[in-house]
Design a protein around this motif. Structure first.
Motif, PDB file in Angstrom:
ATOM      1  N   ALA A  44      29.459 140.386 111.944  1.00 14.88           N
ATOM      2  CA  ALA A  44      28.972 141.171 111.199  1.00 14.88           C
ATOM      3  C   ALA A  44      29.134 142.428 110.163  1.00 14.88           C
ATOM      4  O   ALA A  44      29.663 142.692 109.472  1.00 14.88           O
ATOM      5  N   LEU A  45      28.461 143.686 111.215  1.00 14.60           N
ATOM      6  CA  LEU A  45      29.346 145.206 110.955  1.00 14.60           C
ATOM      7  C   LEU A  45      30.350 145.148 110.830  1.00 14.60           C
ATOM      8  O   LEU A  45      30.807 146.057 110.230  1.00 14.60           O
ATOM      9  N   PHE A  46      31.432 144.216 111.384  1.00 16.16           N
ATOM     10  CA  PHE A  46      33.054 145.122 111.680  1.00 16.16           C
ATOM     11  C   PHE A  46      33.316 144.769 109.958  1.00 16.16           C
ATOM     12  O   PHE A  46      34.312 145.200 109.629  1.00 16.16           O
ATOM     13  N   PHE A  47      32.756 143.111 109.463  1.00 18.67           N
ATOM     14  CA  PHE A  47      32.937 142.858 108.345  1.00 18.67           C
ATOM     15  C   PHE A  47      33.045 143.688 107.463  1.00 18.67           C
ATOM     16  O   PHE A  47      33.530 144.295 106.841  1.00 18.67           O
ATOM     17  N   GLY A  48      31.364 144.647 107.558  1.00 15.68           N
ATOM     18  CA  GLY A  48      30.994 145.912 106.665  1.00 15.68           C
ATOM     19  C   GLY A  48      31.724 146.618 106.431  1.00 15.68           C
ATOM     20  O   GLY A  48      32.247 147.253 105.518  1.00 15.68           O
ATOM     21  N   LEU A  95      19.321 132.005 128.465  1.00 16.15           N
ATOM     22  CA  LEU A  95      18.644 132.683 127.233  1.00 16.15           C
ATOM     23  C   LEU A  95      19.040 134.395 127.151  1.00 16.15           C
ATOM     24  O   LEU A  95      19.505 135.157 126.078  1.00 16.15           O
ATOM     25  N   ALA A  96      19.804 134.812 128.098  1.00 12.43           N
ATOM     26  CA  ALA A  96      20.974 135.963 127.937  1.00 12.43           C
ATOM     27  C   ALA A  96      22.334 135.561 127.363  1.00 12.43           C
ATOM     28  O   ALA A  96      22.862 136.387 126.212  1.00 12.43           O
ATOM     29  N   PHE A  97      22.742 134.509 127.272  1.00 12.44           N
ATOM     30  CA  PHE A  97      24.139 133.654 126.599  1.00 12.44           C
ATOM     31  C   PHE A  97      23.495 133.588 125.395  1.00 12.44           C
ATOM     32  O   PHE A  97      23.954 133.526 124.383  1.00 12.44           O
ATOM     33  N   TRP A  98      22.300 133.177 124.674  1.00 14.86           N
ATOM     34  CA  TRP A  98      22.313 133.548 123.552  1.00 14.86           C
ATOM     35  C   TRP A  98      22.241 134.742 122.924  1.00 14.86           C
ATOM     36  O   TRP A  98      22.099 134.826 121.820  1.00 14.86           O
ATOM     37  N   GLY A  99      21.283 135.685 123.344  1.00 21.48           N
ATOM     38  CA  GLY A  99      21.651 137.098 123.029  1.00 21.48           C
ATOM     39  C   GLY A  99      22.749 137.668 123.087  1.00 21.48           C
ATOM     40  O   GLY A  99      22.904 138.093 121.657  1.00 21.48           O
ATOM     41  N   ALA A 100      23.646 136.828 124.325  1.00 17.65           N
ATOM     42  CA  ALA A 100      24.523 137.517 123.983  1.00 17.65           C
ATOM     43  C   ALA A 100      25.377 137.565 122.613  1.00 17.65           C
ATOM     44  O   ALA A 100      26.194 137.946 121.765  1.00 17.65           O
ATOM     45  N   LEU A 101      25.358 136.088 122.467  1.00 19.05           N
ATOM     46  CA  LEU A 101      26.524 134.777 121.264  1.00 19.05           C
ATOM     47  C   LEU A 101      25.653 135.222 119.704  1.00 19.05           C
ATOM     48  O   LEU A 101      26.433 135.867 119.141  1.00 19.05           O
ATOM     49  N   LEU A 102      24.477 136.189 119.665  1.00 17.19           N
ATOM     50  CA  LEU A 102      23.943 136.395 118.546  1.00 17.19           C
ATOM     51  C   LEU A 102      24.195 137.921 118.993  1.00 17.19           C
ATOM     52  O   LEU A 102      24.725 138.641 117.286  1.00 17.19           O
ATOM     53  N   SER A 103      24.271 138.797 119.586  1.00 18.43           N
ATOM     54  CA  SER A 103      25.396 140.280 119.395  1.00 18.43           C
ATOM     55  C   SER A 103      25.999 139.505 119.178  1.00 18.43           C
ATOM     56  O   SER A 103      26.989 141.370 118.227  1.00 18.43           O
ATOM     57  N   ALA A 104      27.119 139.714 119.254  1.00 16.92           N
ATOM     58  CA  ALA A 104      28.297 138.933 119.005  1.00 16.92           C
ATOM     59  C   ALA A 104      28.825 138.567 117.616  1.00 16.92           C
ATOM     60  O   ALA A 104      29.549 139.616 116.515  1.00 16.92           O
ATOM     61  N   VAL A 105      27.788 137.742 116.962  1.00 17.96           N
ATOM     62  CA  VAL A 105      27.932 137.546 115.339  1.00 17.96           C
ATOM     63  C   VAL A 105      27.325 138.639 114.633  1.00 17.96           C
ATOM     64  O   VAL A 105      27.898 139.008 113.639  1.00 17.96           O
ATOM     65  N   SER A 106      26.768 139.520 114.924  1.00 17.01           N
ATOM     66  CA  SER A 106      25.681 140.430 114.629  1.00 17.01           C
ATOM     67  C   SER A 106      26.925 141.438 114.560  1.00 17.01           C
ATOM     68  O   SER A 106      27.365 142.148 113.763  1.00 17.01           O
ATOM     69  N   LEU A 107      27.806 141.777 115.682  1.00 16.14           N
ATOM     70  CA  LEU A 107      28.794 142.916 116.122  1.00 16.14           C
ATOM     71  C   LEU A 107      29.918 142.952 114.739  1.00 16.14           C
ATOM     72  O   LEU A 107      30.748 143.015 114.512  1.00 16.14           O
ATOM     73  N   LEU A 118      33.343 149.854 116.826  1.00 16.08           N
ATOM     74  CA  LEU A 118      33.195 148.726 116.826  1.00 16.08           C
ATOM     75  C   LEU A 118      34.100 147.907 118.148  1.00 16.08           C
ATOM     76  O   LEU A 118      32.914 146.760 119.152  1.00 16.08           O
ATOM     77  N   VAL A 119      34.929 147.782 118.304  1.00 16.50           N
ATOM     78  CA  VAL A 119      35.643 146.495 119.516  1.00 16.50           C
ATOM     79  C   VAL A 119      35.178 146.892 120.731  1.00 16.50           C
ATOM     80  O   VAL A 119      35.401 146.020 121.757  1.00 16.50           O
ATOM     81  N   HIS A 120      34.980 148.090 121.542  1.00 22.88           N
ATOM     82  CA  HIS A 120      34.690 147.800 122.839  1.00 22.88           C
ATOM     83  C   HIS A 120      33.302 147.664 122.388  1.00 22.88           C
ATOM     84  O   HIS A 120      32.982 146.312 124.322  1.00 22.88           O
ATOM     85  N   TYR A 121      32.187 147.765 121.565  1.00 18.41           N
ATOM     86  CA  TYR A 121      31.292 147.026 121.414  1.00 18.41           C
ATOM     87  C   TYR A 121      31.278 145.133 122.175  1.00 18.41           C
ATOM     88  O   TYR A 121      30.651 144.720 122.435  1.00 18.41           O
ATOM     89  N   PHE A 122      32.309 145.070 120.918  1.00 18.49           N
ATOM     90  CA  PHE A 122      32.425 143.139 120.917  1.00 18.49           C
ATOM     91  C   PHE A 122      33.494 142.909 122.291  1.00 18.49           C
ATOM     92  O   PHE A 122      32.887 141.777 122.774  1.00 18.49           O
ATOM     93  N   LEU A 123      34.032 143.902 122.882  1.00 17.86           N
ATOM     94  CA  LEU A 123      34.665 143.248 124.246  1.00 17.86           C
ATOM     95  C   LEU A 123      33.683 142.898 125.282  1.00 17.86           C
ATOM     96  O   LEU A 123      33.389 142.210 126.058  1.00 17.86           O
ATOM     97  N   TYR A 183      38.005 152.088 108.103  1.00 18.86           N
ATOM     98  CA  TYR A 183      38.409 151.103 109.442  1.00 18.86           C
ATOM     99  C   TYR A 183      38.490 152.129 110.731  1.00 18.86           C
ATOM    100  O   TYR A 183      38.513 151.852 111.846  1.00 18.86           O
ATOM    101  N   ALA A 184      38.185 153.457 111.032  1.00 15.63           N
ATOM    102  CA  ALA A 184      37.763 154.029 112.304  1.00 15.63           C
ATOM    103  C   ALA A 184      35.887 153.589 112.709  1.00 15.63           C
ATOM    104  O   ALA A 184      36.339 153.773 113.645  1.00 15.63           O
TER     105      ALA A 184
END
Length: 138
Positions: A104-108, A90-102, A121-126, A115-116
């Motif tokens: 989406a946020l990065f795209f927006g 479940l932690a894996f699926w949570g992390a994967l969905l977190s990456a997808v969320s980030l 968001l980069v450190h959260y994504f890493l 750009y700032a």
């Protein structure tokens, strides 16, 4: 939980710390959007006013809210599962969905030419990529 003296304890601890971090991050962010929907919608409408996405701000906000709440809930459930059973699934699926969320946020942020904000968001994504990796090490 593996014995403290084992090498598996370090992996388990990394999995648990990533899960709790992502649970806090995304549950707080998603709940803030639910509690202050009007405020977030107003701010985002202005933020995207000069972007090609200006007409879909309410849909984007709803989508990101659902993604964040699901990522946070799965990460929290993943932490409980890690403690109760040692399973990181479940932690894996949570992390994967977190990456997808980030993503989406990065795209927006990039579409809004913030750009700032996108760079912030980069450190959260890493960290999220680390979480995806370590939750598969069991």
């Amino acid at each position: 939980m593996p014995p403290f003296e084992s090498t598996q304890f370090t992996v388990w601890l990394l999995q648990a710390l990533c899960a709790v971090f992502l649970a806090i991050l995304f549950l707080q962010s998603g709940l803030d959007k639910v509690i202050d929907w009007k405020g977030n919608l107003g701010w985002l409408t202005g933020h995207f006013a000069k972007s090609p996405l200006r007409g879909v701000v309410p849909l984007m906000l709803a989508t990101v809210t659902v993604l964040e709440l699901a990522a946070g809930a799965l990460s929290a459930a993943g932490l409980v599962s890690l403690v109760a059973t040692g399973s990181a699934t479940l932690a894996f699926w949570g992390a994967l969905l977190s990456a997808v969320s980030l993503v989406a946020l990065f795209f927006g942020q990039r579409m809004a030419k913030d750009y700032a904000g996108a760079g912030g968001l980069v450190h959260y994504f890493l960290l999220t990529l680390v979480a995806v990796y370590v939750t598969r090490l069991s």
